[in-house]
Scaffold this active site. Structure first.
Site, short mmCIF file in Angstrom:
data_model
loop_
_atom_site.label_atom_id
_atom_site.label_comp_id
_atom_site.label_asym_id
_atom_site.label_seq_id
_atom_site.Cartn_x
_atom_site.Cartn_y
_atom_site.Cartn_z
CB SER A 166 -31.52 -10.89 30.00
OG SER A 166 -30.52 -11.15 30.97
CE1 TYR A 198 -34.81 -13.72 32.75
CE2 TYR A 198 -32.42 -13.46 32.74
CZ TYR A 198 -33.68 -12.91 32.70
OH TYR A 198 -33.82 -11.56 32.60
#
Length: 250
Positions: free
Chosen positions: A136, A149
């Site tokens: 990501s 995250y």
């Protein structure tokens, strides 16, 4: 350039929707046999491949169960795509992110890949295959609201580098694909932009997407096909950023 992955056996995690589903469809379209793992098999996944396994990949046994099923059905694995991930739970900041959020985020975004890779590697080494980890853009961005995250995805990128250093001499290619905001359920559900107080257009502008549009899952899938096709055998240990121009620094 045309790709032919006939005879190749692939495992894709998080395969029911979004990027994972697009990867299953893309690999199958060029001849690979694909087993897709997800907590629930969507109708689209069952249409894309007859090999769908319902499994919780955030559990210690889930990834191994999926890989063992693939080995039993296919006899070997050439391609592993560690795509499963989530945990994009916005917090006010670090002090609002408790242990349960950290643990769940790392189980899903990092340990699922560690466990699937550990189970699949003997076969992938034997067949000189390829591993793709879907990261990501948050791994490169310091955002206190997504510190859990971002940390997990940064660790996944580092894992890819370490695996490449150890196993590329044995013929295994390991790479990361790092998408920015992609048109999946995570980014298109109304709660996201509502919580941020933005329209989709304002969200794109706020995040500096130079193209003016979100990334499509098929773009990530196309790169997976290229990297696993054997057409670029010298590419290993790389991190491919697909971010619509979001990251402006080198």
């Amino acid at each position: 350039m045309k790709f032919d992955l006939s005879g190749k056996k692939a495992v894709v995690t998080g395969a029911s929707h979004g990027i994972g589903l697009a990867v299953v469809q893309a690999l199958a379209s060029v001849g690979a046999e694909v087993i897709g793992g997800a907590r629930s098999a969507s109708e689209a996944l069952l249409t894309a491949t007859p090999h769908a396994v319902e499994v919780d990949l955030a559990t210690p046994d889930g990834p191994r169960t999926l890989v063992e099923r693939a080995l039993a059905e296919f006899g070997g694995i050439d391609i592993l795509v560690n795509n499963v991930g989530n945990g994009v739970k916005l917090a006010q900041g670090f002090l609002d992110t408790d242990d349960d959020v950290w643990q769940r985020t790392f189980e899903l975004n990092l340990f699922s890949a560690v466990r699937a890779t550990r189970a699949a590697l003997p076969s992938i080494i034997e067949r000189k295959g390829s591993i793709i980890n879907i990261g990501s853009v948050n791994s490169r961005i310091a955002d206190p609201r997504l510190v859990h995250y971002s940390a997990a995805k940064a660790a996944l990128t580092n894992l890819s580098k370490a695996l490449s250093a150890e196993f590329s001499p044995l013929g295994v290619r390991v790479n990361t694909i790092t998408p920015g905001p992609t048109r999946t359920r995570i980014w298109t559900k109304p709660e996201i932009t509502t919580k941020l107080g933005l329209s989709e257009e304002e969200f794109i502008e706020r995040n500096g997407l130079s193209t003016g549009t979100m990334i499509e899952p098929t773009e990530i899938a196309a790169l997976v096909v290229l990297l696993t096709s054997g057409e670029v055998p010298s590419v290993t240990g790389s991190d491919y950023l697909i971010d619509a121009g979001m990251v402006k620094t080198l």
